[in-house]
Design an enzyme around this catalytic site. Structure first.
Site, PDB file in Angstrom:
ATOM      1  N   ALA A 261       0.821  -1.222   0.000  1.00  0.00           N
ATOM      2  CA  ALA A 261       0.000   0.000   0.000  1.00  0.00           C
ATOM      3  C   ALA A 261       0.850   1.265   0.000  1.00  0.00           C
ATOM      4  CB  ALA A 261      -0.935  -0.013   1.204  1.00  0.00           C
TER       5      ALA A 261
ATOM      6  N   GLU B 240       5.185 -15.408  -7.116  1.00  0.00           N
ATOM      7  CA  GLU B 240       6.446 -15.628  -6.414  1.00  0.00           C
ATOM      8  C   GLU B 240       7.576 -14.891  -7.142  1.00  0.00           C
ATOM      9  OE1 GLU B 240       7.325 -19.775  -5.855  1.00  0.00           O
ATOM     10  OE2 GLU B 240       9.054 -19.297  -4.585  1.00  0.00           O
TER      11      GLU B 240
ATOM     12  N   ASP C  18      10.005  -3.427  -8.740  1.00  0.00           N
ATOM     13  CA  ASP C  18      10.680  -4.270  -7.763  1.00  0.00           C
ATOM     14  C   ASP C  18      11.854  -3.463  -7.239  1.00  0.00           C
ATOM     15  OD1 ASP C  18      10.614  -6.839  -6.381  1.00  0.00           O
ATOM     16  OD2 ASP C  18      12.667  -7.010  -7.144  1.00  0.00           O
TER      17      ASP C  18
ATOM     18  N   PHE D 121       8.223   4.208   4.331  1.00  0.00           N
ATOM     19  CA  PHE D 121       8.002   2.826   4.764  1.00  0.00           C
ATOM     20  C   PHE D 121       9.321   2.066   4.723  1.00  0.00           C
ATOM     21  CE2 PHE D 121       8.142   0.669   0.565  1.00  0.00           C
ATOM     22  CZ  PHE D 121       8.066   1.760  -0.283  1.00  0.00           C
ATOM     23  N   GLY D 122       9.303   0.810   5.030  1.00  0.00           N
ATOM     24  CA  GLY D 122      10.455  -0.078   4.881  1.00  0.00           C
ATOM     25  C   GLY D 122      11.702   0.431   5.597  1.00  0.00           C
TER      26      GLY D 122
ATOM     27  N   HIS E  18      14.716   6.680  -5.592  1.00  0.00           N
ATOM     28  CA  HIS E  18      14.958   5.687  -6.649  1.00  0.00           C
ATOM     29  C   HIS E  18      13.676   5.452  -7.458  1.00  0.00           C
ATOM     30  CE1 HIS E  18      13.337   3.938  -3.083  1.00  0.00           C
ATOM     31  NE2 HIS E  18      13.302   2.702  -3.509  1.00  0.00           N
TER      32      HIS E  18
HETATM   33  O1  LIG Z   1       6.328  -6.795  -4.428  1.00  0.00           O
HETATM   34  P1  LIG Z   1       5.272  -5.765  -4.082  1.00  0.00           P
HETATM   35  O2  LIG Z   1       3.887  -6.327  -4.051  1.00  0.00           O
HETATM   36  O3  LIG Z   1       5.383  -4.520  -4.940  1.00  0.00           O
HETATM   37  O4  LIG Z   1       5.534  -5.283  -2.573  1.00  0.00           O
HETATM   38  P2  LIG Z   1       6.890  -5.532  -1.741  1.00  0.00           P
HETATM   39  O5  LIG Z   1       6.827  -4.725  -0.503  1.00  0.00           O
HETATM   40  O6  LIG Z   1       7.142  -7.001  -1.633  1.00  0.00           O
HETATM   41  O7  LIG Z   1       7.987  -4.844  -2.677  1.00  0.00           O
HETATM   42  P3  LIG Z   1       9.351  -5.454  -3.219  1.00  0.00           P
HETATM   43  O8  LIG Z   1       9.213  -6.896  -3.532  1.00  0.00           O
HETATM   44  O9  LIG Z   1       9.755  -4.514  -4.317  1.00  0.00           O
HETATM   45  O10 LIG Z   1      10.355  -5.311  -1.955  1.00  0.00           O
HETATM   46  C1  LIG Z   1      10.682  -4.023  -1.620  1.00  0.00           C
HETATM   47  C2  LIG Z   1      11.475  -4.064  -0.331  1.00  0.00           C
HETATM   48  O11 LIG Z   1      12.418  -3.006  -0.344  1.00  0.00           O
HETATM   49  C3  LIG Z   1      12.010  -2.018   0.585  1.00  0.00           C
HETATM   50  N1  LIG Z   1      11.882  -0.738  -0.112  1.00  0.00           N
HETATM   51  C4  LIG Z   1      11.581  -0.564  -1.412  1.00  0.00           C
HETATM   52  N2  LIG Z   1      11.427   0.745  -1.700  1.00  0.00           N
HETATM   53  C5  LIG Z   1      11.596   1.396  -0.523  1.00  0.00           C
HETATM   54  C6  LIG Z   1      11.535   2.755  -0.147  1.00  0.00           C
HETATM   55  O12 LIG Z   1      11.199   3.693  -1.007  1.00  0.00           O
HETATM   56  N3  LIG Z   1      11.778   3.065   1.136  1.00  0.00           N
HETATM   57  C7  LIG Z   1      12.081   2.096   2.042  1.00  0.00           C
HETATM   58  N4  LIG Z   1      12.152   0.787   1.770  1.00  0.00           N
HETATM   59  C8  LIG Z   1      11.901   0.447   0.490  1.00  0.00           C
HETATM   60  C9  LIG Z   1      10.622  -2.402   1.069  1.00  0.00           C
HETATM   61  O13 LIG Z   1      10.474  -2.118   2.411  1.00  0.00           O
HETATM   62  C10 LIG Z   1      10.569  -3.885   0.831  1.00  0.00           C
HETATM   63  O14 LIG Z   1      11.161  -4.471   1.976  1.00  0.00           O
HETATM   64 MG   LIG Z   2       7.573  -8.104  -3.337  1.00  0.00          MG
END
Ligand SMILES: O=P(O)(O)OP(=O)(O)OP(=O)(O)OC[C@H]1O[C@@H](n2cnc3c(O)ncnc32)[C@H](O)[C@@H]1O
Ligand SMILES: [Mg+2]
Length: 201
Positions: free
Chosen positions: A13, A42, A71, A156-157, A184
């Site tokens: 989200a 997957e 991704d 997030f993340g 990015h």
């Molecule tokens: O695959 P989808 O369904 O798009 O959702 P996902 O969260 O699994 O997305 P990814 O497979 O691309 O994994 C992205 C990871 O990298 C981190 N990440 C990606 N972009 C980020 C950002 O802008 N800021 C912080 N962390 C990010 C994010 O927290 C995830 O742990």
């Molecule tokens: Mg993913």
């Protein structure tokens, strides 16, 4: 580019919110893959690009619409580029940001400021249909450094641990509109849209 309906191939989200904000100027109708399928394919690719293609192809197949997938992940230099394509489940469970960030801090325990260099990577893939043999691929990179403690509440993340040198704060401290100009994901989207202007989506 003509007005379009596209499906965004993500179940994250917070990422979707950024993708929608980045695509808003185009005034496209944006649908979400979760409207068509709850299943997330997957991510078996060894690269960000392969995983973006997997997600875009799945979303185009279940929706019958052109699809855009992202991704992305974090690459830390002294960790040999880890967590990389495994960023979403680095700490074990998929999408557990606290566990991911805790593991990252443990992995960098004792590392000096100069050994904490990292970059975010975003690979975007756009397919006109599931069998599209000519996907549009765009990459965005964002360099920074991993903090010793989280700060900031936006994003997030790994954002709370990602120090952005030319902003003097973490990416979680950035106003979302600022992150959406320099991240990015912003860079990959700008590249994707520039390519789409050249082609017929
Ligand atoms: O695959 P989808 O369904 O798009 O959702 P996902 O969260 O699994 O997305 P990814 O497979 O691309 O994994 C992205 C990871 O990298 C981190 N990440 C990606 N972009 C980020 C950002 O802008 N800021 C912080 N962390 C990010 C994010 O927290 C995830 O742990
Ligand atoms: Mg993913």
């Amino acid at each position: 580019m003509r007005t379009r309906t596209v499906v965004l191939a993500s179940h994250n989200a917070k990422k979707l919110a950024e993708m929608q904000a980045l695509l808003a100027p185009l005034e496209w109708q944006v649908r979400l893959v979760s409207e068509f399928s709850r299943e997330a394919p997957e991510e078996t690719g060894a690269t960000f690009v392969e995983n973006a293609l997997i997600k875009a192809r799945h979303a185009a197949a279940v929706s019958g619409l052109p699809a855009i997938a992202d991704d992305s992940g974090l690459e830390v230099v002294v960790l040999g580029g880890a967590p990389g394509v495994h960023s979403a489940r680095y700490g074990g469970a998929h999408g557990d940001d606290d566990a991911n960030n805790r593991k990252l801090l443990q992995a960098l325990e004792g590392r000096s400021e100069h050994e904490r260099g990292a970059r975010f990577v975003c690979a975007m893939a756009c397919l006109r249909h599931a069998g599209d043999p000519v996907p549009v691929i765009a990459l965005g990179l964002w360099s920074g450094r991993i903090l010793e403690a989280p700060c900031g509440n936006h994003g997030f993340g790994y954002d709370p641990l990602f120090w952005v040198p030319d902003q003097g704060c973490s990416s979680a401290e950035l106003d979302p509109s600022v992150k959406n100009r320099i991240s990015h994901r912003a860079r990959a989207t700008q590249s994707l849209l520039a390519q789409l202007r050249e082609t017929e989506l």
